[in-house]
Design an enzyme around this catalytic site. Structure first.
Site, PDB file in Angstrom:
ATOM      1  N   TYR A  30     -11.633  15.655 -11.461  1.00 53.63           N
ATOM      2  CA  TYR A  30     -11.486  15.073 -12.800  1.00 53.63           C
ATOM      3  C   TYR A  30     -12.309  15.845 -13.828  1.00 53.63           C
ATOM      4  O   TYR A  30     -13.112  15.270 -14.546  1.00 53.63           O
ATOM      5  CB  TYR A  30     -11.912  13.592 -12.781  1.00 53.63           C
ATOM      6  CG  TYR A  30     -11.014  12.746 -11.920  1.00 53.63           C
ATOM      7  CD1 TYR A  30      -9.842  12.202 -12.451  1.00 53.63           C
ATOM      8  CD2 TYR A  30     -11.302  12.532 -10.575  1.00 53.63           C
ATOM      9  CE1 TYR A  30      -8.990  11.449 -11.649  1.00 53.63           C
ATOM     10  CE2 TYR A  30     -10.452  11.781  -9.773  1.00 53.63           C
ATOM     11  CZ  TYR A  30      -9.308  11.239 -10.324  1.00 53.63           C
ATOM     12  OH  TYR A  30      -8.474  10.504  -9.538  1.00 53.63           O
ATOM     13  N   TYR A 168      -7.751   1.408  -5.673  1.00 56.05           N
ATOM     14  CA  TYR A 168      -7.684   2.876  -5.653  1.00 56.05           C
ATOM     15  C   TYR A 168      -7.152   3.327  -4.294  1.00 56.05           C
ATOM     16  O   TYR A 168      -7.657   2.888  -3.256  1.00 56.05           O
ATOM     17  CB  TYR A 168      -9.060   3.517  -5.910  1.00 56.05           C
ATOM     18  CG  TYR A 168      -8.968   5.021  -5.852  1.00 56.05           C
ATOM     19  CD1 TYR A 168      -8.438   5.739  -6.926  1.00 56.05           C
ATOM     20  CD2 TYR A 168      -9.331   5.723  -4.708  1.00 56.05           C
ATOM     21  CE1 TYR A 168      -8.293   7.118  -6.864  1.00 56.05           C
ATOM     22  CE2 TYR A 168      -9.182   7.106  -4.638  1.00 56.05           C
ATOM     23  CZ  TYR A 168      -8.661   7.799  -5.727  1.00 56.05           C
ATOM     24  OH  TYR A 168      -8.510   9.163  -5.647  1.00 56.05           O
ATOM     25  N   ASP A 269      -5.990  -0.210   3.416  1.00 53.80           N
ATOM     26  CA  ASP A 269      -6.548   1.110   3.125  1.00 53.80           C
ATOM     27  C   ASP A 269      -8.067   1.027   3.349  1.00 53.80           C
ATOM     28  O   ASP A 269      -8.802   0.550   2.494  1.00 53.80           O
ATOM     29  CB  ASP A 269      -6.214   1.498   1.675  1.00 53.80           C
ATOM     30  CG  ASP A 269      -6.829   2.835   1.274  1.00 53.80           C
ATOM     31  OD1 ASP A 269      -7.637   3.382   2.055  1.00 53.80           O
ATOM     32  OD2 ASP A 269      -6.502   3.319   0.178  1.00 53.80           O
ATOM     33  N   LYS A 298     -12.228   9.713   5.092  1.00 48.94           N
ATOM     34  CA  LYS A 298     -13.633   9.846   4.669  1.00 48.94           C
ATOM     35  C   LYS A 298     -14.633   9.951   5.821  1.00 48.94           C
ATOM     36  O   LYS A 298     -14.829  11.032   6.340  1.00 48.94           O
ATOM     37  CB  LYS A 298     -13.964   8.734   3.676  1.00 48.94           C
ATOM     38  CG  LYS A 298     -13.222   8.952   2.343  1.00 48.94           C
ATOM     39  CD  LYS A 298     -13.836   8.235   1.160  1.00 48.94           C
ATOM     40  CE  LYS A 298     -13.293   8.796  -0.142  1.00 48.94           C
ATOM     41  NZ  LYS A 298     -12.369   7.937  -0.860  1.00 48.94           N
TER      42      LYS A 298
HETATM   43  C1  LIG Z   1     -11.029   8.255  -1.275  1.00 53.78           C
HETATM   44  C2  LIG Z   1      -9.978   7.238  -1.077  1.00 53.78           C
HETATM   45  C3  LIG Z   1      -8.627   7.600  -0.921  1.00 53.78           C
HETATM   46  C4  LIG Z   1      -8.151   9.025  -1.034  1.00 53.78           C
HETATM   47  O1  LIG Z   1      -8.682   9.863  -0.073  1.00 53.78           O
HETATM   48  P1  LIG Z   1      -8.721  11.464  -0.325  1.00 53.78           P
HETATM   49  O2  LIG Z   1      -9.264  12.004   0.940  1.00 53.78           O
HETATM   50  O3  LIG Z   1      -9.601  11.670  -1.515  1.00 53.78           O
HETATM   51  O4  LIG Z   1      -7.314  11.883  -0.584  1.00 53.78           O
HETATM   52  C5  LIG Z   1      -7.710   6.586  -0.692  1.00 53.78           C
HETATM   53  N1  LIG Z   1      -8.093   5.300  -0.611  1.00 53.78           N
HETATM   54  C6  LIG Z   1      -9.372   4.919  -0.753  1.00 53.78           C
HETATM   55  C7  LIG Z   1      -9.734   3.477  -0.619  1.00 53.78           C
HETATM   56  C8  LIG Z   1     -10.363   5.869  -0.997  1.00 53.78           C
HETATM   57  O5  LIG Z   1     -11.633   5.481  -1.167  1.00 53.78           O
END
Ligand SMILES: *Cc1c(COP(=O)(O)O)cnc(C)c1O
Length: 450
Positions: A30, A168, A269, A298
């Site tokens: 960003y 997100y 997610d 992550k």
């Molecule tokens: C960071 C994140 C993503 C995206 O992951 P990237 O490896 O940056 O593509 C998707 N969902 C959540 C909840 C996240 O924290």
């Protein structure tokens, strides 16, 4: 044409020369690429990046030798700290035998071992594992699974998703279409983005008394639109990049029930929350639910390699495979990269051996004690802690030009956004180190440098 590719950029030789090239040629997350008119131009300052030379344990070392204690775990990832000898060895051993091989028609031990570990660790019933390169791709994969599943059982009208405001899910187009429409700036891409259903975010915070009103927006949306809806996607318990909000586990429990009632899949997610960060190994466990599809990323490799996974149930995987395509329609080049799988395998072993739960409980206590004095500050709206996540919500957006240099002066690495000053330390951070980190943050906030 250039035939000479030797470079001359070295922090040791000239940090400013290297940074100047960075500023002219490299995008950061960003970031603006507006060319600074003068060296003290405000844009240049706002976009400042600090040159990191190395990192060990919970400390980053900058090019000039400055040591910073890392409050971010490189965005939820580095749970075991940097340069961990076991992680380094696992990756270098793997690199020496098999760094990469295509996953089409071939398989390898690191992937099989990782599938076993993920099936064992994740909520019961998630037995089928799809490995990909990043969190956003894991979300794309989850969405495609949901759509193919509905099609395969003759419900091809179910093409839409429900997502939560303030959520997100990543930056690729499909994932972005599921992020909060305002902070995700959907209007910029309106010609291209899929239109999804958005509902009000859960309002009742973790630890507050529950009230059934909170689930009404979801119930209404399902009632009216379930014929069009393939899945509900949400971040369980912790809405991360969309606001660092912790919501009531009853919301997730009832969301699970409503998805069953209206024949809609639930995609969890857990890319940010997975592997202990919220105090449970997976945040879904706060509500004792199993989603139909789970995304992790992550911390999966403890930040040593880029890897993500999408898990689903036998039923969904078998239904997809019996559908028109006869297979699941996705297959990235770097699928199940052996180096990344080896890193994940070692990280998951360390997580268990190190007693992640004890580590996170210790951090939760330390964060509560260390951040509590911030509640007394006029500029602070709220202080909240869950697991190894500490959030100071300010009354107004912080000024990055002020707060980031002020933190660095205190020997602290933070990356606040908007009104949120938040930390998520590595699980290996000691009590004393955490005390130093929270004291440094409080000093910055008390000094008014934000
Ligand atoms: C960071 C994140 C993503 C995206 O992951 P990237 O490896 O940056 O593509 C998707 N969902 C959540 C909840 C996240 O924290």
């Amino acid at each position: 044409m250039t035939t000479q590719l030797e470079t001359d950029f070295s922090f040791k030789k000239s940090t400013s020369k290297a940074l100047a090239y960075d500023q002219q040629h490299l995008w950061h997350p960003y970031s603006s690429m507006k060319r600074p008119k003068e060296s003290n131009d405000s844009v240049a300052h706002e976009q400042a990046v600090w040159p990191v030379a190395s990192a060990k344990g919970v400390y980053l070392t900058l090019a000039d030798g400055t040591q910073l204690i890392d409050g971010m775990s490189s965005w939820w990832c580095t749970v075991h700290g940097y340069s961990h000898p076991r992680m380094v060895k696992a990756i270098s051993d793997q690199a020496a035998s098999l760094s990469h091989v295509m996953f089409g028609g071939l398989t390898h031990e690191p992937a099989i071992n990782l599938a076993y570990k993920l099936v064992q660790l994740t909520p019961a019933g998630l037995n089928k594992v799809f490995l990909s390169d990043s969190g956003s791709v894991a979300v794309e994969v989850a969405v495609k699974m949901a759509i193919q599943y509905q099609q395969a059982r003759g419900l091809s009208g179910k093409t839409k998703l429900i997502a939560l405001n303030k959520g997100y899910h990543g930056d690729t187009l499909g994932a972005m279409a599921l992020c909060d429409p305002t902070t995700g700036m959907h209007h910029l891409f309106s010609g291209l983005l899929a239109q999804q259903y958005f509902i009000r975010e859960p309002k009742i915070a973790f630890g507050q008394p529950w009230n059934d009103d909170d689930i009404e927006p979801l119930r209404e949306c399902l009632e009216q639109n379930h014929h069009n809806i393939a899945a509900l996607i949400l971040e369980p318990i912790v809405q991360g990049a969309g606001g660092m909000r912790f919501y009531h586990p009853e919301y997730l429990k009832q969301a699970r029930q409503l998805c069953d009632e209206y024949d809609v899949l639930l995609i969890a997610d857990e890319i940010a929350t997975g592997f202990g960060r919220s105090g449970k190994l997976f945040a879904c466990e706060h509500s004792n639910i199993t989603p139909d599809i789970l995304c992790v990323g992550k911390a999966l490799t403890a930040g040593y390699m880029t890897l993500a996974a999408t898990l689903t149930t036998d039923l969904i995987a078998e239904t997809i495979s019996a559908g028109e395509a006869g297979c699941f329609m996705h297959g990235p080049t770097f699928m199940a990269n052996p180096l990344a799988c080896a890193a994940a395998n070692e990280s998951l072993s360390l997580l268990i051996e190190n007693d992640w739960q004890g580590q996170v409980q210790r951090l939760e206590k330390g964060l509560e004690v260390g951040l509590a004095p911030a509640r007394k500050l006029d500029a602070v709206a709220d202080v909240r802690v869950l697991g190894a996540i500490g959030v100071i919500e300010m009354n107004a957006a912080v000024d990055m030009k002020k707060i980031q240099p002020a933190c660095i002066e205190q020997g602290v690495w933070l990356r606040p956004f908007g009104r949120l000053v938040y930390i998520m330390p590595a699980y290996v951070m000691s009590e004393k180190e955490l005390e130093g980190l929270t004291a440094g943050i409080l000093k910055v906030l008390k000094s008014g440098a934000f």
